[in-house]
Design a protein around this motif. Sequence first.
Motif, PDB file in Angstrom:
ATOM      1  N   LYS A  57     -12.549  -8.263   1.427  1.00 13.07           N
ATOM      2  CA  LYS A  57     -12.233  -7.413   0.272  1.00 13.07           C
ATOM      3  C   LYS A  57     -10.774  -7.170   0.235  1.00 13.07           C
ATOM      4  O   LYS A  57     -10.111  -7.175   1.173  1.00 13.07           O
ATOM      5  CB  LYS A  57     -13.131  -5.973   0.905  1.00 13.07           C
ATOM      6  N   VAL A  58     -10.372  -6.679  -1.046  1.00  8.65           N
ATOM      7  CA  VAL A  58      -9.038  -6.650  -1.359  1.00  8.65           C
ATOM      8  C   VAL A  58      -8.687  -5.036  -1.648  1.00  8.65           C
ATOM      9  O   VAL A  58      -9.694  -4.481  -2.355  1.00  8.65           O
ATOM     10  CB  VAL A  58      -8.536  -7.382  -2.504  1.00  8.65           C
ATOM     11  N   PHE A  59      -7.743  -4.499  -1.183  1.00  8.98           N
ATOM     12  CA  PHE A  59      -7.384  -3.083  -1.579  1.00  8.98           C
ATOM     13  C   PHE A  59      -5.988  -3.094  -2.059  1.00  8.98           C
ATOM     14  O   PHE A  59      -5.235  -3.862  -1.656  1.00  8.98           O
ATOM     15  CB  PHE A  59      -7.503  -2.214   0.104  1.00  8.98           C
ATOM     16  N   THR A  60      -5.641  -2.299  -3.116  1.00 12.19           N
ATOM     17  CA  THR A  60      -4.610  -2.008  -3.577  1.00 12.19           C
ATOM     18  C   THR A  60      -3.862  -0.846  -3.097  1.00 12.19           C
ATOM     19  O   THR A  60      -4.219   0.246  -3.562  1.00 12.19           O
ATOM     20  CB  THR A  60      -4.719  -2.293  -5.240  1.00 12.19           C
ATOM     21  N   THR A  61      -2.811  -1.046  -2.600  1.00 12.50           N
ATOM     22  CA  THR A  61      -1.808   0.218  -2.261  1.00 12.50           C
ATOM     23  C   THR A  61      -0.690   0.346  -3.027  1.00 12.50           C
ATOM     24  O   THR A  61      -0.402  -0.715  -3.826  1.00 12.50           O
ATOM     25  CB  THR A  61      -1.528   0.255  -0.707  1.00 12.50           C
ATOM     26  N   GLU A  62       0.241   1.306  -2.884  1.00  9.88           N
ATOM     27  CA  GLU A  62       1.323   1.500  -3.651  1.00  9.88           C
ATOM     28  C   GLU A  62       2.331   0.553  -3.091  1.00  9.88           C
ATOM     29  O   GLU A  62       3.275   0.232  -4.209  1.00  9.88           O
ATOM     30  CB  GLU A  62       1.521   2.940  -3.626  1.00  9.88           C
ATOM     31  N   ALA A  63       2.333   0.036  -1.994  1.00  5.17           N
ATOM     32  CA  ALA A  63       3.136  -1.097  -1.478  1.00  5.17           C
ATOM     33  C   ALA A  63       2.791  -2.558  -1.940  1.00  5.17           C
ATOM     34  O   ALA A  63       3.483  -3.337  -1.719  1.00  5.17           O
ATOM     35  CB  ALA A  63       3.525  -0.855  -0.008  1.00  5.17           C
ATOM     36  N   ARG A  89      -0.691   9.424   4.670  1.00  4.85           N
ATOM     37  CA  ARG A  89      -0.794  10.314   3.489  1.00  4.85           C
ATOM     38  C   ARG A  89      -0.606   9.544   2.408  1.00  4.85           C
ATOM     39  O   ARG A  89      -1.195   9.724   0.972  1.00  4.85           O
ATOM     40  CB  ARG A  89       0.291  11.469   3.742  1.00  4.85           C
ATOM     41  N   ASP A  90       0.181   8.566   2.221  1.00  2.00           N
ATOM     42  CA  ASP A  90       0.587   7.820   1.018  1.00  2.00           C
ATOM     43  C   ASP A  90      -0.324   6.843   0.439  1.00  2.00           C
ATOM     44  O   ASP A  90      -0.654   6.531  -0.919  1.00  2.00           O
ATOM     45  CB  ASP A  90       1.950   7.553   0.874  1.00  2.00           C
ATOM     46  N   HIS A  91      -0.832   6.407   1.407  1.00  2.00           N
ATOM     47  CA  HIS A  91      -1.855   5.103   1.048  1.00  2.00           C
ATOM     48  C   HIS A  91      -3.257   5.100   1.311  1.00  2.00           C
ATOM     49  O   HIS A  91      -3.877   4.113   1.067  1.00  2.00           O
ATOM     50  CB  HIS A  91      -1.188   3.987   1.807  1.00  2.00           C
ATOM     51  N   ILE A  92      -3.474   6.088   2.369  1.00  2.00           N
ATOM     52  CA  ILE A  92      -4.993   5.785   2.737  1.00  2.00           C
ATOM     53  C   ILE A  92      -6.137   6.206   1.543  1.00  2.00           C
ATOM     54  O   ILE A  92      -7.325   5.710   1.842  1.00  2.00           O
ATOM     55  CB  ILE A  92      -5.173   7.127   3.793  1.00  2.00           C
ATOM     56  N   ALA A  93      -5.808   6.692   0.480  1.00  2.00           N
ATOM     57  CA  ALA A  93      -6.832   6.649  -0.555  1.00  2.00           C
ATOM     58  C   ALA A  93      -7.453   5.468  -1.013  1.00  2.00           C
ATOM     59  O   ALA A  93      -8.539   5.540  -1.390  1.00  2.00           O
ATOM     60  CB  ALA A  93      -6.292   7.675  -1.835  1.00  2.00           C
ATOM     61  N   ALA A  94      -6.533   4.452  -1.006  1.00  2.00           N
ATOM     62  CA  ALA A  94      -6.744   3.077  -1.434  1.00  2.00           C
ATOM     63  C   ALA A  94      -8.014   2.595  -0.364  1.00  2.00           C
ATOM     64  O   ALA A  94      -8.586   1.699  -1.274  1.00  2.00           O
ATOM     65  CB  ALA A  94      -5.561   2.099  -1.420  1.00  2.00           C
ATOM     66  N   PHE A  95      -8.049   2.746   0.604  1.00  2.00           N
ATOM     67  CA  PHE A  95      -8.934   2.498   1.586  1.00  2.00           C
ATOM     68  C   PHE A  95     -10.196   3.444   1.625  1.00  2.00           C
ATOM     69  O   PHE A  95     -11.332   3.283   2.495  1.00  2.00           O
ATOM     70  CB  PHE A  95      -8.235   2.372   2.775  1.00  2.00           C
ATOM     71  N   GLY A  96     -10.358   4.556   0.791  1.00  2.00           N
ATOM     72  CA  GLY A  96     -11.733   5.550   0.783  1.00  2.00           C
ATOM     73  C   GLY A  96     -11.190   6.669   1.662  1.00  2.00           C
ATOM     74  O   GLY A  96     -12.343   7.454   1.835  1.00  2.00           O
TER      75      GLY A  96
END
Length: 503
Positions: free
Chosen positions: A2-8, A170-177
């Motif tokens: 599975k692929v997740f898209t973060t801001e980084a 805080r900045d990235h965890i939303a991308a993982f649900g």
Amino acid sequence: MKVFTTEAGRVRGRPATHDGGIVAVLGISYAAPPFGADRFRAPRPASAWDGLRDCTEFGPVAPQSAELPGAPSWSPGDEDILTVNIWTPGGEGDALPVLVWIHGGAYVLGSSAQPDFDGAALAGQGLVVVTLNYRLGFEGFGHVPAAEGEDACPDNRGLLDQIAALEWVRDHIAAFGGDPGRVTVAGQSSGATAVACLMVMERARGLFHRAVAHSAVNACAPVAVAARTTAEVAAAAGVSPSRAGLLSASPKELVAASDQVVDAYRRNPWSGQRHYDPAIYGPVVDGDTLRTDPLTAIAAGAGREVDLMVCHATEEYWLLDAVGSSAKITTDNQLATFAADFGLPAELVDGYRALMPGAPVLDIFLAVYGDLLFVEYSSRLAESHARAGGTAYLSRFDRRRGGEGGPVRAWHCADVPFAFGTLDEKSVHFLIGGPPGPADRALSARMMRAWADFAATGDPGWPRTGAATGAVMVWDTEEGVGQTPVVAFRELWRTAGFPLLAP
């Protein structure tokens, strides 16, 4: 995969070992490697990347000499050590509660790759679970003096790493649900004390909303003590106790020098408090990154807005004796010297003798020292937080088990695989007395549910701790809540006094 898209950048995980519905995304850098020009500095943000990053293996561990069962060891040259791992049952838009785990290990050993910290079972309770690595030993907690005209290297770099990881969450965890507005930070032993420190550190304010502390350890060093440790380690490494001298020693050399200093304390029964269990590193009360001991700060109302759940084991220190990391105190004279070294009144030790009729001297020592280091400190964190107006819950791990090699006590670290649901990991069977039985699995299910409910709602399922005494959840293979007054051992500390310790 599975692929997740973060801001980084984009990352690819893999199905978790224990549950096909959970995805593990491992070894994501949350900060730049803390070596070279960045050694002994505060963490810097990690660089973004192009393309798809394969995140299916744990990242390198922090410099240390320990080799733990089932976990990777450190290799000189490994530099990208500031990484997080994520176990998630969801994806972007799910807004699940987040639990961030800080491992223990006396601030000198351990990693997020230990099998007992596998987050799959906990994630199956409806959480996004995050574990992290941070700088240990001198790299993370050694005091580095600054010469005139030099910029100071901050103390508590390991704690600053943890803050950087929480900022990454805080900045990235939303991308993982995950929901960045419902973050719980949790830890055990030195990891639990780190949690308590984070609760009162201004730089961590707002990064998490609830906290779980299992077996927090009573040890924070004033700068003078940390500077003395630096001098001892530098001498063992054969370098000057200056920034230039310390930078000239490699991480491997400082690990070896630290081990040498620890061994000298172990062999010298007249070396004071450090002889009994020489953990020479810990949080430094520097007046800047950490202004005071967390128990003192919590009692004054710091971190009042953070809900707190605390647990300790009934027989904490018996594990340290079993693995050979503690002094063997077997005579009355040795016990009296121990009490004098820690400033404990004779009536305290006499009180333990009266409550443990017929017990050998070693058992009395283990009981007193375990309560001094873990039980009383942890309990006071919860009680002080409640007294200062915060919400606190207190529990005690009391599960025991017989075995061919002797009884397995309710000792330090044994609660962790129950809370993570990792009882089948062979590396934890020494802690819990072999493969789990049905009652053990039921206890683990209750503990995981309590963690998940606390992370989700702030209520683990039993009454809050009051200003002085209150409900204490007893974790055993028989479910129950102890609505009892302060136990007799704790009453001894209330009348004899309770010293705060420095590593």
